[in-house]
Design a protein around this motif. Structure first.
Motif, short mmCIF file in Angstrom:
data_model
loop_
_atom_site.label_atom_id
_atom_site.label_comp_id
_atom_site.label_asym_id
_atom_site.label_seq_id
_atom_site.Cartn_x
_atom_site.Cartn_y
_atom_site.Cartn_z
N SER A 2 0.84 -1.20 0.00
CA SER A 2 0.00 0.00 0.00
C SER A 2 0.88 1.26 0.00
O SER A 2 2.05 1.21 0.38
N PRO A 3 0.31 2.39 -0.39
CA PRO A 3 1.10 3.63 -0.36
C PRO A 3 1.58 3.98 1.06
O PRO A 3 2.70 4.48 1.21
N LEU A 4 0.78 3.68 2.08
CA LEU A 4 1.21 3.95 3.46
C LEU A 4 2.42 3.09 3.81
O LEU A 4 3.39 3.59 4.40
N GLU A 5 2.40 1.83 3.43
CA GLU A 5 3.54 0.95 3.70
C GLU A 5 4.78 1.41 2.93
O GLU A 5 5.88 1.41 3.47
N ARG A 6 4.57 1.82 1.69
CA ARG A 6 5.70 2.27 0.86
C ARG A 6 6.34 3.52 1.46
O ARG A 6 7.56 3.60 1.59
N TRP A 7 5.53 4.49 1.83
CA TRP A 7 6.08 5.72 2.39
C TRP A 7 6.66 5.50 3.77
O TRP A 7 7.65 6.15 4.14
N SER A 8 6.09 4.58 4.53
CA SER A 8 6.68 4.24 5.83
C SER A 8 8.08 3.67 5.64
O SER A 8 9.00 4.01 6.38
#
Length: 150
Positions: A2-8
């Motif tokens: 997910s984008p949240l996982e990627r940015w994290s």
């Protein structure tokens, strides 16, 4: 992933790499002449503490990336980028040597694990950055050419 996982993952990698580089540079090049001889840089303890606090965030984010990205790519076959696989193989030596630096008591072993941690983390950072910046198009062109040749 997910984008949240990627940015994290990106933010945790940036924080851990930045604090690790700061710690290493201050440790090796920040020695100052004090009243009674060489002294470490006054910011060295802060850099070390920040690195020890941000590294678990990277480890957590890498765990999410293994589950949400690496496992999926490995199941698809050998069509992925070698930089991602290289970074994945460097996770264990980087993490284990980083923990070992903190727990060994012998100065000789601490030096060995410090070098192992610095080298594996530096190679991980290069592979990670390569994985981010090598365009997908080059990989797709290479796999298409491989399919045509066979």
């Amino acid at each position: 992933m997910s984008p949240l996982e990627r940015w994290s993952l990106h933010l945790a990698a940036l924080a851990a790499a930045g604090t690790g580089l700061m710690d290493g540079l201050l440790r090796w090049f920040g020695v100052r002449a004090g009243e009674f001889g060489p002294e470490p840089h006054p910011w060295l303890p802060a850099a070390q503490h920040l690195h020890v606090l941000t590294a678990p965030l990277l480890l957590f984010a890498l765990g999410m990336a293994v589950r949400g990205h690496l496992q999926i790519k490995l199941k698809k076959g050998p069509e992925g980028r070698r930089t991602g696989l290289g970074a994945a193989f460097l996770i264990a030596p980087m993490v284990l040597s980083g923990y070992a630096v903190q727990v060994v008591t012998s100065p000789a072993w601490r030096t060995v694990f410090s070098w192992a941690h610095g080298l594996s983390a530096g190679l991980f950072l290069l592979a990670y950055l390569g994985h981010l910046f090598i365009p997908h198009a080059q990989v797709e062109l290479r796999t298409t050419a491989d399919r045509r040749a066979s």
